[in-house]
Design a protein around this motif. Sequence first.
Motif, PDB file in Angstrom:
ATOM      1  N   ILE A  82       4.086  10.308  -7.001  1.00  0.00           N
ATOM      2  CA  ILE A  82       5.171  10.647  -7.930  1.00  0.00           C
ATOM      3  C   ILE A  82       4.629  10.811  -9.335  1.00  0.00           C
ATOM      4  O   ILE A  82       4.968  11.766 -10.045  1.00  0.00           O
ATOM      5  CB  ILE A  82       6.279   9.584  -7.866  1.00  0.00           C
ATOM      6  N   THR A  83       3.766   9.903  -9.762  1.00  0.00           N
ATOM      7  CA  THR A  83       3.174   9.987 -11.099  1.00  0.00           C
ATOM      8  C   THR A  83       2.345  11.252 -11.241  1.00  0.00           C
ATOM      9  O   THR A  83       2.421  11.943 -12.266  1.00  0.00           O
ATOM     10  CB  THR A  83       2.304   8.739 -11.371  1.00  0.00           C
ATOM     11  N   ALA A  84       1.554  11.572 -10.225  1.00  0.00           N
ATOM     12  CA  ALA A  84       0.733  12.782 -10.282  1.00  0.00           C
ATOM     13  C   ALA A  84       1.604  14.033 -10.350  1.00  0.00           C
ATOM     14  O   ALA A  84       1.297  14.975 -11.090  1.00  0.00           O
ATOM     15  CB  ALA A  84      -0.186  12.853  -9.065  1.00  0.00           C
ATOM     16  N   TYR A  85       2.703  14.048  -9.624  1.00  0.00           N
ATOM     17  CA  TYR A  85       3.605  15.193  -9.631  1.00  0.00           C
ATOM     18  C   TYR A  85       4.190  15.408 -11.029  1.00  0.00           C
ATOM     19  O   TYR A  85       4.161  16.519 -11.561  1.00  0.00           O
ATOM     20  CB  TYR A  85       4.721  14.973  -8.608  1.00  0.00           C
ATOM     21  N   PHE A  86       4.703  14.348 -11.631  1.00  0.00           N
ATOM     22  CA  PHE A  86       5.315  14.493 -12.943  1.00  0.00           C
ATOM     23  C   PHE A  86       4.282  14.750 -14.039  1.00  0.00           C
ATOM     24  O   PHE A  86       4.569  15.416 -15.022  1.00  0.00           O
ATOM     25  CB  PHE A  86       6.193  13.287 -13.273  1.00  0.00           C
TER      26      PHE A  86
ATOM     27  N   THR B 183       0.822  -1.208   0.000  1.00  0.00           N
ATOM     28  CA  THR B 183       0.000   0.000   0.000  1.00  0.00           C
ATOM     29  C   THR B 183       0.857   1.260   0.000  1.00  0.00           C
ATOM     30  O   THR B 183       0.610   2.197  -0.763  1.00  0.00           O
ATOM     31  CB  THR B 183      -0.932  -0.004   1.226  1.00  0.00           C
ATOM     32  N   ALA B 184       1.864   1.289   0.844  1.00  0.00           N
ATOM     33  CA  ALA B 184       2.748   2.460   0.915  1.00  0.00           C
ATOM     34  C   ALA B 184       3.490   2.656  -0.404  1.00  0.00           C
ATOM     35  O   ALA B 184       3.639   3.784  -0.885  1.00  0.00           O
ATOM     36  CB  ALA B 184       3.739   2.299   2.057  1.00  0.00           C
ATOM     37  N   SER B 185       3.932   1.570  -1.003  1.00  0.00           N
ATOM     38  CA  SER B 185       4.648   1.655  -2.271  1.00  0.00           C
ATOM     39  C   SER B 185       3.741   2.188  -3.380  1.00  0.00           C
ATOM     40  O   SER B 185       4.132   3.068  -4.152  1.00  0.00           O
ATOM     41  CB  SER B 185       5.186   0.274  -2.651  1.00  0.00           C
ATOM     42  N   THR B 186       2.525   1.661  -3.459  1.00  0.00           N
ATOM     43  CA  THR B 186       1.574   2.101  -4.479  1.00  0.00           C
ATOM     44  C   THR B 186       1.196   3.561  -4.275  1.00  0.00           C
ATOM     45  O   THR B 186       1.133   4.327  -5.239  1.00  0.00           O
ATOM     46  CB  THR B 186       0.312   1.219  -4.442  1.00  0.00           C
ATOM     47  N   LEU B 187       0.971   3.957  -3.038  1.00  0.00           N
ATOM     48  CA  LEU B 187       0.606   5.337  -2.748  1.00  0.00           C
ATOM     49  C   LEU B 187       1.735   6.297  -3.114  1.00  0.00           C
ATOM     50  O   LEU B 187       1.503   7.347  -3.720  1.00  0.00           O
ATOM     51  CB  LEU B 187       0.240   5.487  -1.271  1.00  0.00           C
ATOM     52  N   THR B 188       2.955   5.917  -2.791  1.00  0.00           N
ATOM     53  CA  THR B 188       4.110   6.742  -3.143  1.00  0.00           C
ATOM     54  C   THR B 188       4.234   6.867  -4.653  1.00  0.00           C
ATOM     55  O   THR B 188       4.454   7.956  -5.181  1.00  0.00           O
ATOM     56  CB  THR B 188       5.396   6.141  -2.543  1.00  0.00           C
ATOM     57  N   GLN B 189       4.091   5.759  -5.358  1.00  0.00           N
ATOM     58  CA  GLN B 189       4.183   5.780  -6.818  1.00  0.00           C
ATOM     59  C   GLN B 189       3.082   6.653  -7.421  1.00  0.00           C
ATOM     60  O   GLN B 189       3.312   7.377  -8.390  1.00  0.00           O
ATOM     61  CB  GLN B 189       4.096   4.358  -7.378  1.00  0.00           C
TER      62      GLN B 189
END
Length: 76
Positions: free
Chosen positions: A53-57, A44-50
């Motif tokens: 990051i995707t939204a930022y870029f 969950t933490a990994s998916t949320l972080t990804q």
Amino acid sequence: MAKRGKNRMKRKALAALFVGGSVLQLGSCDPTVRSTLLTGLEATASTLTQTFITAYFTGLQQDINGGSSSGLTTTP
């Protein structure tokens, strides 16, 4: 302004208390349950972080494209 700072500090302290308490609770848990829970939390933490990051870029890409909403498409 000072009230908002105190509220933020209280929330941080509460979050630390909950995290610390959950770690202590996992120590007496069944190893299979603990493993399953920690694996799920890691995923969950990994998916949320990804996702962040995707939204930022994607937001950066939209800024480069002049604010168009076609940041994720590859066809004109």
